[in-house]
Design a protein around this motif. Sequence first.
Motif, mmCIF file in Angstrom:
data_model
loop_
_atom_site.group_PDB
_atom_site.id
_atom_site.type_symbol
_atom_site.label_atom_id
_atom_site.label_comp_id
_atom_site.label_asym_id
_atom_site.label_seq_id
_atom_site.Cartn_x
_atom_site.Cartn_y
_atom_site.Cartn_z
ATOM 1 N N HIS A 94 0.808 -1.296 -0.007
ATOM 2 C CA HIS A 94 0.066 -0.250 0.095
ATOM 3 C C HIS A 94 0.839 1.350 -0.054
ATOM 4 C CE1 HIS A 94 -2.859 3.154 1.148
ATOM 5 N NE2 HIS A 94 -3.785 2.198 0.853
ATOM 6 N N GLU A 166 -3.890 2.445 -7.522
ATOM 7 C CA GLU A 166 -4.421 3.389 -6.497
ATOM 8 C C GLU A 166 -3.393 4.757 -6.593
ATOM 9 O OE1 GLU A 166 -6.549 2.020 -2.875
ATOM 10 O OE2 GLU A 166 -4.577 1.793 -2.363
ATOM 11 N N ALA A 170 -5.176 10.449 -5.431
ATOM 12 C CA ALA A 170 -6.451 10.226 -5.299
ATOM 13 C C ALA A 170 -6.890 9.593 -3.867
ATOM 14 C CB ALA A 170 -6.897 9.114 -6.336
ATOM 15 N N ILE A 171 -6.031 9.145 -3.281
ATOM 16 C CA ILE A 171 -6.086 8.258 -2.038
ATOM 17 C C ILE A 171 -6.525 9.394 -0.685
ATOM 18 C CG2 ILE A 171 -5.265 6.950 -0.242
ATOM 19 C CD1 ILE A 171 -3.530 5.568 -2.137
ATOM 20 N N GLY A 172 -7.618 9.283 -0.229
ATOM 21 C CA GLY A 172 -8.215 10.093 0.955
ATOM 22 C C GLY A 172 -8.310 11.529 0.489
ATOM 23 N N GLY A 209 -8.596 2.122 -6.621
ATOM 24 C CA GLY A 209 -8.725 2.642 -5.203
ATOM 25 C C GLY A 209 -8.355 4.135 -5.395
ATOM 26 N N GLY A 210 -9.095 4.768 -4.502
ATOM 27 C CA GLY A 210 -8.724 6.337 -4.429
ATOM 28 C C GLY A 210 -10.167 7.301 -4.298
ATOM 29 N N SER A 211 -10.564 7.359 -3.281
ATOM 30 C CA SER A 211 -11.763 8.164 -3.109
ATOM 31 C C SER A 211 -13.018 7.583 -3.770
ATOM 32 C CB SER A 211 -11.505 9.793 -3.633
ATOM 33 O OG SER A 211 -10.339 10.351 -2.655
ATOM 34 N N VAL A 212 -13.052 6.338 -3.949
ATOM 35 C CA VAL A 212 -14.561 5.714 -4.328
ATOM 36 C C VAL A 212 -15.486 5.649 -3.052
ATOM 37 C CG1 VAL A 212 -15.482 3.628 -4.756
ATOM 38 C CG2 VAL A 212 -13.267 3.899 -5.654
ATOM 39 N N LEU A 230 -10.978 -0.602 -3.920
ATOM 40 C CA LEU A 230 -10.346 -1.018 -2.969
ATOM 41 C C LEU A 230 -10.961 0.488 -2.278
ATOM 42 C CD1 LEU A 230 -8.525 -2.389 -0.778
ATOM 43 C CD2 LEU A 230 -6.365 -1.129 -1.836
ATOM 44 N N ILE A 231 -11.520 0.488 -0.909
ATOM 45 C CA ILE A 231 -12.153 1.429 -0.425
ATOM 46 C C ILE A 231 -11.652 1.747 0.889
ATOM 47 C CG2 ILE A 231 -14.480 2.318 0.177
ATOM 48 C CD1 ILE A 231 -14.742 -0.390 -1.899
ATOM 49 N N GLY A 232 -11.050 2.869 1.210
ATOM 50 C CA GLY A 232 -10.640 3.362 2.481
ATOM 51 C C GLY A 232 -11.734 4.045 3.434
ATOM 52 N N GLY A 233 -11.784 5.156 3.275
ATOM 53 C CA GLY A 233 -12.551 5.860 4.336
ATOM 54 C C GLY A 233 -13.993 5.767 4.130
HETATM 55 C C1 PEP Z 1 -7.085 3.081 0.511
HETATM 56 O O1 PEP Z 1 -7.000 3.126 1.692
HETATM 57 O O2 PEP Z 1 -6.369 2.356 -0.429
HETATM 58 C C2 PEP Z 1 -7.781 4.181 -0.218
HETATM 59 C C3 PEP Z 1 -8.275 4.055 -1.478
HETATM 60 O O3 PEP Z 1 -8.553 4.954 0.520
HETATM 61 P P1 PEP Z 1 -9.641 6.054 0.066
HETATM 62 O O4 PEP Z 1 -10.733 5.236 -0.301
HETATM 63 O O5 PEP Z 1 -9.956 6.619 1.567
HETATM 64 O O6 PEP Z 1 -9.190 7.128 -0.691
#
Ligand code: PEP
Length: 251
Positions: A94, A166, A170-172, A209-212, A230-233
């Motif tokens: 990551h 990712e 774009a992440i978070g 992944g990235g702000s989905v 891949l989804i974080g927040g």
């Molecule tokens: C992540 O943690 O891999 C990610 C994509 O985070 P977010 O969805 O918050 O951008």
Amino acid sequence: MKKLLIANWKMHYGPIKAGAWIRAFRRERLPKELDIAVAVPFVSLAAARSSLGRASIPALAAQDVFWNEEGAFTGEISPGMLLEFGTEYCIVGHSERRQYLGETDEMVSKKAAAAQRSGISPVICVGETKIQRARGEASKTVRSQITAAVSQSKSEGKAPLVIAYEPLWAIGSGKSCSPQDTKEMHTIIRSVLEKKLGKAASAVRILYGGSVDVRNVAEYMTTTGVDGALIGGASLDPRNFGLLCRAALPA
Ligand code: PEP
């Protein structure tokens, strides 16, 4: 191949909250056409497994793994240890680990191969920085990360590779990658995989992944070359993540 959604809690939720999240998420109505997994901190794997019981949805994922099975590697967790909790997936490389903990392509490749040997599908994260994209180096960066990461992997067998594209910017950030750019990057990744893995590349799912979030997930799911997300927040609240899973494949 079913589309795959993986929740990445990052460094959130110890055992007590993890158990509560799983119990709440189990009450959500979920589309059968999706594979769903949740990547929890190591210390929460036992609680997540015990809240799941024998249920297999969501599948369990870890957020990292070490490349040796046992030995003098203080603080590390081996693939075999993850298997004791029925872990099916494991995130490797990551960008937060690459950035804050100095993980290199070489380490990522060893981790991915070790997970796969044990029967755990590695979810290899790749992506360019904002500066690399601005300089027109997104494709070169991701090509070289993928080439290195799969250099020790085989994609056949019971634990196929998963790739998560990712972009770091774009992440978070709330700034997701446009569907057009996502499609272009996924096409590049697919072609590198075909070159490196041959026919076995067809078993590899490539996630974005990235702000989905609930509002944009359906668009990604219908973008050519995107096999999931891949989804974080947006995965931290179990009801919101349930909503997102339903929004991913509207009836
Ligand atoms: C992540 O943690 O891999 C990610 C994509 O985070 P977010 O969805 O918050 O951008």
